[in-house]
Design a protein around this motif. Structure first.
Motif, PDB file in Angstrom:
ATOM      1  N   GLY A 168      11.075  33.354  -4.163  1.00  0.00           N
ATOM      2  CA  GLY A 168      12.028  33.226  -5.256  1.00  0.00           C
ATOM      3  C   GLY A 168      12.716  31.882  -5.299  1.00  0.00           C
ATOM      4  N   TYR A 169      12.031  30.849  -4.807  1.00  0.00           N
ATOM      5  CA  TYR A 169      12.570  29.490  -4.774  1.00  0.00           C
ATOM      6  C   TYR A 169      13.899  29.433  -4.007  1.00  0.00           C
ATOM      7  CZ  TYR A 169       8.990  28.148  -8.117  1.00  0.00           C
ATOM      8  OH  TYR A 169       7.796  27.892  -8.720  1.00  0.00           O
ATOM      9  N   ALA A 170      13.988  30.196  -2.921  1.00  0.00           N
ATOM     10  CA  ALA A 170      15.228  30.256  -2.137  1.00  0.00           C
ATOM     11  C   ALA A 170      15.590  28.887  -1.564  1.00  0.00           C
ATOM     12  CB  ALA A 170      15.092  31.285  -1.021  1.00  0.00           C
ATOM     13  N   ALA A 171      14.610  28.228  -0.919  1.00  0.00           N
ATOM     14  CA  ALA A 171      14.883  26.918  -0.319  1.00  0.00           C
ATOM     15  C   ALA A 171      15.178  25.878  -1.397  1.00  0.00           C
ATOM     16  CB  ALA A 171      13.697  26.474   0.540  1.00  0.00           C
ATOM     17  N   TYR A 172      14.426  25.932  -2.491  1.00  0.00           N
ATOM     18  CA  TYR A 172      14.628  24.978  -3.592  1.00  0.00           C
ATOM     19  C   TYR A 172      16.027  25.148  -4.183  1.00  0.00           C
ATOM     20  CZ  TYR A 172      13.932  22.672  -8.116  1.00  0.00           C
ATOM     21  OH  TYR A 172      14.059  21.865  -9.214  1.00  0.00           O
ATOM     22  N   LYS A 173      16.459  26.399  -4.368  1.00  0.00           N
ATOM     23  CA  LYS A 173      17.777  26.648  -4.946  1.00  0.00           C
ATOM     24  C   LYS A 173      18.876  26.143  -4.025  1.00  0.00           C
ATOM     25  CE  LYS A 173      20.915  30.274  -6.526  1.00  0.00           C
ATOM     26  NZ  LYS A 173      21.134  31.726  -6.715  1.00  0.00           N
ATOM     27  N   LEU A 209       0.813  -1.217   0.000  1.00  0.00           N
ATOM     28  CA  LEU A 209       0.000   0.000   0.000  1.00  0.00           C
ATOM     29  C   LEU A 209       0.847   1.268   0.000  1.00  0.00           C
ATOM     30  CD1 LEU A 209      -2.816  -0.952   2.525  1.00  0.00           C
ATOM     31  CD2 LEU A 209      -2.826  -1.123   0.033  1.00  0.00           C
ATOM     32  N   TRP A 210       2.168   1.099   0.103  1.00  0.00           N
ATOM     33  CA  TRP A 210       3.054   2.256   0.167  1.00  0.00           C
ATOM     34  C   TRP A 210       3.870   2.353  -1.118  1.00  0.00           C
ATOM     35  CZ3 TRP A 210       2.565   5.579   4.190  1.00  0.00           C
ATOM     36  CH2 TRP A 210       1.892   5.111   5.328  1.00  0.00           C
ATOM     37  N   GLN A 211       4.206   3.581  -1.476  1.00  0.00           N
ATOM     38  CA  GLN A 211       5.021   3.779  -2.662  1.00  0.00           C
ATOM     39  C   GLN A 211       5.953   4.972  -2.432  1.00  0.00           C
ATOM     40  OE1 GLN A 211       2.755   4.037  -6.237  1.00  0.00           O
ATOM     41  NE2 GLN A 211       4.521   3.934  -7.575  1.00  0.00           N
ATOM     42  N   GLU A 212       7.184   4.814  -2.810  1.00  0.00           N
ATOM     43  CA  GLU A 212       8.159   5.887  -2.623  1.00  0.00           C
ATOM     44  C   GLU A 212       7.906   7.016  -3.617  1.00  0.00           C
ATOM     45  OE1 GLU A 212      13.022   6.595  -2.578  1.00  0.00           O
ATOM     46  OE2 GLU A 212      12.160   4.650  -3.145  1.00  0.00           O
ATOM     47  N   GLY A 213       7.999   8.245  -3.152  1.00  0.00           N
ATOM     48  CA  GLY A 213       7.781   9.387  -4.033  1.00  0.00           C
ATOM     49  C   GLY A 213       8.672  10.545  -3.655  1.00  0.00           C
ATOM     50  N   TYR A 214       8.550  11.629  -4.411  1.00  0.00           N
ATOM     51  CA  TYR A 214       9.343  12.828  -4.197  1.00  0.00           C
ATOM     52  C   TYR A 214       8.402  14.009  -3.980  1.00  0.00           C
ATOM     53  CZ  TYR A 214      13.336  10.198  -5.981  1.00  0.00           C
ATOM     54  OH  TYR A 214      14.317   9.266  -6.175  1.00  0.00           O
ATOM     55  N   LEU A 215       8.570  14.712  -2.859  1.00  0.00           N
ATOM     56  CA  LEU A 215       7.748  15.873  -2.551  1.00  0.00           C
ATOM     57  C   LEU A 215       8.392  17.113  -3.144  1.00  0.00           C
ATOM     58  CD1 LEU A 215       5.446  17.354  -1.044  1.00  0.00           C
ATOM     59  CD2 LEU A 215       6.999  17.528   0.919  1.00  0.00           C
ATOM     60  N   HIS A 216       7.635  17.835  -3.963  1.00  0.00           N
ATOM     61  CA  HIS A 216       8.127  19.078  -4.560  1.00  0.00           C
ATOM     62  C   HIS A 216       7.421  20.239  -3.880  1.00  0.00           C
ATOM     63  CE1 HIS A 216       9.665  21.998  -7.329  1.00  0.00           C
ATOM     64  NE2 HIS A 216       8.458  22.315  -7.767  1.00  0.00           N
ATOM     65  N   LYS A 217       8.142  20.954  -3.035  1.00  0.00           N
ATOM     66  CA  LYS A 217       7.580  22.094  -2.328  1.00  0.00           C
ATOM     67  C   LYS A 217       7.832  23.343  -3.161  1.00  0.00           C
ATOM     68  CE  LYS A 217       7.459  24.479   2.109  1.00  0.00           C
ATOM     69  NZ  LYS A 217       8.010  24.566   3.485  1.00  0.00           N
ATOM     70  N   GLY A 218       6.777  23.850  -3.801  1.00  0.00           N
ATOM     71  CA  GLY A 218       6.920  24.998  -4.673  1.00  0.00           C
ATOM     72  C   GLY A 218       6.661  26.311  -3.971  1.00  0.00           C
ATOM     73  N   GLU A 219       6.111  27.265  -4.726  1.00  0.00           N
ATOM     74  CA  GLU A 219       5.831  28.598  -4.201  1.00  0.00           C
ATOM     75  C   GLU A 219       4.337  28.890  -4.305  1.00  0.00           C
ATOM     76  OE1 GLU A 219       7.811  30.647  -2.771  1.00  0.00           O
ATOM     77  OE2 GLU A 219       9.854  30.063  -3.320  1.00  0.00           O
ATOM     78  N   PRO A 220       3.830  29.851  -3.534  1.00  0.00           N
ATOM     79  CA  PRO A 220       2.413  30.230  -3.625  1.00  0.00           C
ATOM     80  C   PRO A 220       2.065  30.720  -5.033  1.00  0.00           C
ATOM     81  CG  PRO A 220       3.426  31.164  -1.662  1.00  0.00           C
ATOM     82  CD  PRO A 220       4.545  30.611  -2.495  1.00  0.00           C
ATOM     83  N   PHE A 221       0.847  30.440  -5.456  1.00  0.00           N
ATOM     84  CA  PHE A 221       0.388  30.867  -6.783  1.00  0.00           C
ATOM     85  C   PHE A 221      -1.023  31.433  -6.640  1.00  0.00           C
ATOM     86  CE2 PHE A 221      -1.280  30.069 -11.146  1.00  0.00           C
ATOM     87  CZ  PHE A 221      -0.367  30.842 -11.829  1.00  0.00           C
ATOM     88  N   GLY A 222      -1.096  32.616  -6.006  1.00  0.00           N
ATOM     89  CA  GLY A 222      -2.394  33.249  -5.794  1.00  0.00           C
ATOM     90  C   GLY A 222      -3.315  32.368  -4.968  1.00  0.00           C
ATOM     91  N   THR A 223      -4.571  32.293  -5.393  1.00  0.00           N
ATOM     92  CA  THR A 223      -5.556  31.438  -4.707  1.00  0.00           C
ATOM     93  C   THR A 223      -5.801  30.141  -5.461  1.00  0.00           C
ATOM     94  OG1 THR A 223      -7.367  32.566  -5.872  1.00  0.00           O
ATOM     95  CG2 THR A 223      -6.712  33.460  -3.725  1.00  0.00           C
TER      96      THR A 223
END
Length: 221
Positions: A69-74, A4-18
């Motif tokens: 500005g994707y500071a953490a991602y960079k 029931l489990w599957q490995e994945g990758y979490l992509h934490k992006g930036e806010p995009f309005g509402t």
């Protein structure tokens, strides 16, 4: 319950309005990956340039904007590239085997391989004038200020060309004199919206290369 489990990758992006309500998790459909996309150094350099653009633009963001500005991602991406670890990117795949135009989000800024000036030159010499002694008819009439990309401010000032168009107060002819002062004025006139060509808006003036498709991938450094 391992099935029931599957490995994945979490992509934490930036806010995009509402419009954005959650983050994205990406995973492989199968453990046996038979298809891998290649990335050359130029593509990777352009990707890092995109991240730098976001960082620069973020310095001029509106007060109160939640975008970082994707500071953490960079920061995380640079660390993973240095350690030769996988990173999560979006891309436009050309011909199915070469990942190009890497970016941190689905809708993103891009750094193009062919510069705008090169396209303008190749398609008939439409690049902006830079030398006051060699200008097009429009710049000869309305003046121009050359790009300051490779010029110092002093050289740019010497190369600038003033406009030949002048506007002054009108003078009434004797034959046009009117009795009533109000008759000299017309009603309010609403001017239509005006603009000018924007060479940087390539989506308006160019056609996308056939075969490009948008997607996401785990980039194996």
């Amino acid at each position: 319950m391992d099935n029931l489990w599957q490995e994945g990758y979490l992509h934490k992006g930036e806010p995009f309005g509402t419009k954005k309500h959650h983050e994205s998790v990406f995973y492989f459909e199968t453990k046996n990956i038979s298809k891998r996309l290649t990335v050359d150094e130029k593509t990777l350099d352009n990707f890092l340039a995109v991240l730098n653009l976001y960082e620069e633009n973020n310095k001029e963001k509106k007060e109160g904007s939640p975008h970082t500005g994707y500071a953490a991602y960079k920061k995380q991406t640079l660390s993973k590239i240095k350690n030769k670890e996988d990173i999560l990117v979006f891309y436009s795949a050309a011909n199915g085997n070469q990942a190009q135009y890497l970016s941190p989000s689905m809708i993103s800024q891009q750094v193009y391989y062919t510069k705008i000036k090169e396209m303008l030159t190749k398609n008939g010499g439409y690049e902006p004038c830079e030398d006051r002694h060699c200008v097009c008819p429009a710049c000869a009439l309305f003046g121009m200020i050359p790009p300051d990309e490779q010029n110092t401010r002093s050289r740019t000032a010497r190369q600038a060309l003033g406009s030949r168009v002048r506007f002054t107060d009108a003078t009434l002819l004797e034959s046009s004199l009117l009795k009533e002062r109000k008759d000299y004025y017309r009603g309010d006139i609403r001017l239509p919206a005006m603009g000018e060509p924007k060479p940087g808006a390539v989506e308006f003036y160019t056609k996308k290369t056939v075969g490009l498709s948008r997607g996401s991938a785990i980039l194996d450094i």
